[in-house]
Design an enzyme around this catalytic site. Structure first.
Site, PDB file in Angstrom:
ATOM      1  N   SER A  64       0.830  -1.197   0.000  1.00 32.85           N
ATOM      2  CA  SER A  64       0.000   0.000   0.000  1.00 32.85           C
ATOM      3  C   SER A  64       0.867   1.251   0.000  1.00 32.85           C
ATOM      4  O   SER A  64       1.484   1.552  -0.992  1.00 32.85           O
ATOM      5  CB  SER A  64      -1.027   0.051   1.130  1.00 32.85           C
ATOM      6  OG  SER A  64      -1.981   1.067   0.840  1.00 32.85           O
ATOM      7  N   HIS A  69       3.090  14.755   5.618  1.00 30.90           N
ATOM      8  CA  HIS A  69       2.924  16.169   5.273  1.00 30.90           C
ATOM      9  C   HIS A  69       3.382  16.965   6.491  1.00 30.90           C
ATOM     10  O   HIS A  69       2.903  16.712   7.602  1.00 30.90           O
ATOM     11  CB  HIS A  69       1.471  16.485   4.930  1.00 30.90           C
ATOM     12  CG  HIS A  69       1.318  17.804   4.254  1.00 30.90           C
ATOM     13  ND1 HIS A  69       1.555  17.981   2.902  1.00 30.90           N
ATOM     14  CD2 HIS A  69       0.976  19.010   4.734  1.00 30.90           C
ATOM     15  CE1 HIS A  69       1.339  19.248   2.591  1.00 30.90           C
ATOM     16  NE2 HIS A  69       0.994  19.904   3.687  1.00 30.90           N
ATOM     17  N   CYS A  84      -1.294  -3.882   3.569  1.00 27.01           N
ATOM     18  CA  CYS A  84      -2.111  -5.090   3.554  1.00 27.01           C
ATOM     19  C   CYS A  84      -1.219  -6.309   3.761  1.00 27.01           C
ATOM     20  O   CYS A  84      -1.676  -7.444   3.663  1.00 27.01           O
ATOM     21  CB  CYS A  84      -2.906  -5.196   2.255  1.00 27.01           C
ATOM     22  SG  CYS A  84      -1.874  -5.302   0.782  1.00 27.01           S
TER      23      CYS A  84
END
Length: 129
Positions: A64, A69, A84
């Protein structure tokens, strides 16, 4: 016990070193290191340097992604670790990131995603919390 297809760690890290958070290059080193440390499989990565400072980035893994940020002026970074793959690898990557960024405070939520057998109780990893 029920099976979950993925684990998604969403976290807010406060009190991080602003000099580290200012640099996309320095943040990339942390996230690339987390991918290696947790034995995740990197497919690609993108990092962006904001002006006058701040950064954002994502590492796409076959399992994934990991993303961040930053708001260096507040010593704050928002991060996601979603996999996953083996749940313990997500926690290894998260712990690596926290160790490198050395926040004063961490607020995190852990979401176990894709419960495929709802008739049985979901078992959570011991490292949650």
């Amino acid at each position: 016990m029920a099976k979950t297809l993925g684990v998604h760690i969403v976290a807010d890290l406060y009190g991080c070193d602003p000099e580290l958070l200012k640099s996309a290059e320095k943040m990339a080193e942390v996230f690339e290191g987390a991918v290696k440390y947790a034995n995740l499989n990197k497919l690609s990565a993108y990092y962006h340097q904001f002006e006058p400072y701040g950064a954002t980035g994502v590492v796409v893994i076959s399992e994934s992604h990991l993303s961040f940020h930053t708001w260096p002026e507040h010593g704050y970074v928002a991060i996601d670790v979603y996999t996953c793959g083996a749940h313990e690898n997500a926690f290894k990557a998260f712990d690596y990131i926290v160790d490198k960024l050395k926040p004063e405070r961490v607020e995190k939520d852990v979401h176990f995603r894709g419960v495929v057998n709802e008739e049985e109780e979901v078992t959570f990893c011991a490292s949650v919390g």
